[in-house]
Design an enzyme around this catalytic site. Structure first.
Site: not given
Ligand code: PEP
Length: 257
Positions: A9-11, A94, A96, A166, A172, A212, A233-234
């Site tokens: 997920n490149w957000k 999601h 966010e 999640e 994050g 994370s 994500g990251g």
């Molecule tokens: C996400 O945005 O779905 C996510 C899991 O982010 P991160 O891996 O950065 O915690």
């Protein structure tokens, strides 16, 4: 055995050139994976990335969609538009979007139904906040999200659903859930699916973990019986890290290999 699925997920990161370069690096490094792999760039770069991943094993996904096919919804994107852009997947619910943009279960539910009806695979995100976990409400929250977002999804349609647990406090933050705690919630989710759809559906349904995930921490998590890969994500913004996570998932999927 259920396939493991690793999705990036490149957000709201990357510009056109960096999105193209990242996709090309993922294609090149991942090669022909033994697990399923997808990337979800920002919607404005979907067609750019589609050109890079077309004809490769890397699937394309979007990070959101609307529930209508078309209409006066300024700024929105329909499931049909995502399909036309080359998407196989769409992430819905999601945290966010739930927490920063106030998306409710009812709103997400309409999008889930529309995306499935259009022929997309849905990655439906679920998870509790830290306060909810501290108040011993984590399972109640996930139960409410499952009931609210999957209402009216029949067993056939469920075959195109992936769930992503999640925990909000893990996204994050660098605080990946402990494998045993994540497994407990994944088993709860699979039990919920079993109760509503039966054993066969429960056994087939992929449940990803997100929050994370990095290559150094994830091996034990991916070995848990009810954890079928990750929504990343990251770490998905660096092809090297993302590919390392894919390799760990492959190892967990066939430990003897
Ligand atoms: C996400 O945005 O779905 C996510 C899991 O982010 P991160 O891996 O950065 O915690």
């Amino acid at each position: 055995m259920r396939p493991k699925l690793i999705v990036g997920n490149w957000k709201m990161y990357t510009l056109r050139a960096s999105a193209r370069d990242l996709a090309a690096a993922v294609v090149q490094r991942v090669g022909t994976p033994k697990v399923q792999v997808g990337v979800c760039p920002p919607s404005v770069w979907l067609t750019t990335v589609a050109e890079v991943v077309r004809g490769t094993p890397i699937a394309l996904g979007a990070q959101n969609c609307h529930y209508e096919k078309e209409g006066a919804f300024t700024g929105e994107i329909s499931p049909q538009m995502l399909l036309d852009a080359g998407c196989a997947y769409v992430i819905l619910g999601h945290s966010e979007r739930r927490h920063k943009l106030n998306e409710s279960d009812a709103f997400i539910h309409r999008k889930v139904l529309a995306a499935l009806q259009a022929g997309l695979k849905v990655i439906l995100c679920l998870g509790e906040t830290l306060d909810e976990r501290k108040a011993n409400q984590a399972k109640a929250v996930v139960d409410r999200q499952l009931s609210g977002c999957l209402a009216g999804v029949d067993a056939n349609a469920l075959a195109n659903v992936v769930l992503a647990y999640e925990p909000v406090w893990a996204i994050g933050t660098g605080l990946m859930a402990e494998p045993a705690d994540a497994q407990e919630m994944h088993a709860f989710i699979r039990g919920w699916i079993r109760g509503k759809y039966g054993e066969e559906a429960a056994v087939r349904l992929p449940i990803q973990y997100g929050g994370s995930v990095t290559p150094d921490k994830v091996a034990a998590l991916f070995r848990q019986p009810d954890i079928d890969g990750g929504l990343i994500g990251g770490a998905s913004l660096q092809a090297e890290l993302f590919t390392a996570i894919v390799r760990i998932a492959e190892q967990a999927a066939s430990p003897a290999a």
